[in-house]
Design an enzyme around this catalytic site. Structure first.
Site, PDB file in Angstrom:
ATOM      1  N   HIS A  39       3.284   6.960   8.135  1.00  0.00           N
ATOM      2  CA  HIS A  39       2.886   5.628   7.365  1.00  0.00           C
ATOM      3  C   HIS A  39       3.862   4.569   8.301  1.00  0.00           C
ATOM      4  O   HIS A  39       5.118   4.485   7.768  1.00  0.00           O
ATOM      5  CB  HIS A  39       3.094   5.526   6.069  1.00  0.00           C
ATOM      6  CG  HIS A  39       2.665   4.480   5.262  1.00  0.00           C
ATOM      7  ND1 HIS A  39       2.435   4.360   3.786  1.00  0.00           N
ATOM      8  CD2 HIS A  39       2.061   3.261   5.899  1.00  0.00           C
ATOM      9  CE1 HIS A  39       2.032   3.268   3.581  1.00  0.00           C
ATOM     10  NE2 HIS A  39       1.758   2.581   4.706  1.00  0.00           N
ATOM     11  N   VAL A  65      -2.579   8.475   2.193  1.00  0.00           N
ATOM     12  CA  VAL A  65      -2.955   9.887   2.332  1.00  0.00           C
ATOM     13  C   VAL A  65      -4.255  10.439   1.756  1.00  0.00           C
ATOM     14  O   VAL A  65      -5.185  10.944   2.611  1.00  0.00           O
ATOM     15  CB  VAL A  65      -1.703  10.870   1.883  1.00  0.00           C
ATOM     16  CG1 VAL A  65      -2.427  12.210   1.964  1.00  0.00           C
ATOM     17  CG2 VAL A  65      -0.604  10.866   2.829  1.00  0.00           C
ATOM     18  N   THR A  96       1.918   5.209   0.539  1.00  0.00           N
ATOM     19  CA  THR A  96       1.793   6.369   1.145  1.00  0.00           C
ATOM     20  C   THR A  96       0.810   7.326   0.803  1.00  0.00           C
ATOM     21  O   THR A  96      -0.221   7.645   1.087  1.00  0.00           O
ATOM     22  CB  THR A  96       3.172   7.026   1.563  1.00  0.00           C
ATOM     23  OG1 THR A  96       3.760   5.919   2.138  1.00  0.00           O
ATOM     24  CG2 THR A  96       3.123   8.102   2.634  1.00  0.00           C
ATOM     25  N   PHE A 153       0.798  -1.316  -0.007  1.00  0.00           N
ATOM     26  CA  PHE A 153       0.081  -0.086   0.073  1.00  0.00           C
ATOM     27  C   PHE A 153       0.969   1.225  -0.005  1.00  0.00           C
ATOM     28  O   PHE A 153       1.628   1.389   0.930  1.00  0.00           O
ATOM     29  CB  PHE A 153      -1.064  -0.116   1.304  1.00  0.00           C
ATOM     30  CG  PHE A 153      -1.892   0.852   1.241  1.00  0.00           C
ATOM     31  CD1 PHE A 153      -3.134   0.986   0.062  1.00  0.00           C
ATOM     32  CD2 PHE A 153      -2.317   1.751   2.229  1.00  0.00           C
ATOM     33  CE1 PHE A 153      -3.919   1.980   0.205  1.00  0.00           C
ATOM     34  CE2 PHE A 153      -3.291   2.567   2.250  1.00  0.00           C
ATOM     35  CZ  PHE A 153      -4.419   2.648   1.086  1.00  0.00           C
ATOM     36  N   GLU A 168      -7.670  11.691   3.780  1.00  0.00           N
ATOM     37  CA  GLU A 168      -8.504  12.721   3.462  1.00  0.00           C
ATOM     38  C   GLU A 168     -10.142  12.340   2.937  1.00  0.00           C
ATOM     39  O   GLU A 168     -10.703  13.201   3.465  1.00  0.00           O
ATOM     40  CB  GLU A 168      -7.805  13.449   2.403  1.00  0.00           C
ATOM     41  CG  GLU A 168      -6.450  14.417   2.549  1.00  0.00           C
ATOM     42  CD  GLU A 168      -6.353  15.317   1.512  1.00  0.00           C
ATOM     43  OE1 GLU A 168      -6.675  16.206   1.601  1.00  0.00           O
ATOM     44  OE2 GLU A 168      -5.364  15.061   0.549  1.00  0.00           O
TER      45      GLU A 168
END
Length: 122
Positions: A66, A36, A32, A30, A40
């Site tokens: 992370h 993010v 970063t 996965f 959000e």
């Protein structure tokens, strides 16, 4: 808007949101930037139902750690909690986890804006 509003967004790790695919690394885990975006998204949805017609929120700042990789095929959940309101400035606490525990955490600032006015500035 009241402090304490929360929302949890989730996504499965697929080839399209890995570090390799997004260009933020070369491993099939996965990414970063995907973490993010998920955080959000959770913050945006936490307050979406409390906005006036014609309003939205836009991200202005984010500070994320992370802390653990997540493999392809696993689910990642990000929860945003509204922790401060200062006029149009909204501050969120963020936490993400997978089946094995915490993946990341941080803080995020969004602003309430009038959609039409915001877009007219482009």
């Amino acid at each position: 808007m009241e402090i304490g509003l929360t929302y949890t967004a989730s996504v499965f790790v697929t080839e399209t949101n890995t570090a390799r695919a997004m260009g933020s690394g070369d491993l099939p885990v996965f990414a970063t930037p995907a973490l993010v975006a998920l955080m959000e998204n959770a913050a945006m949805h936490a307050v979406a139902g409390f906005l006036s017609e014609g309003e939205t929120t836009v991200g202005a700042a984010i500070d994320v750690a992370h802390v653990k990789p997540t493999a392809m095929g696993e689910a990642v959940r990000a929860t945003a909690e509204l922790v401060a309101v200062d006029g149009r400035r909204l501050t969120f606490s963020l936490r993400a986890e997978d089946a094995h525990g915490e993946v990341g955490h941080g803080t995020h600032v969004r602003y309430v804006v009038n959609t039409e006015r915001f877009m007219s500035k482009l």
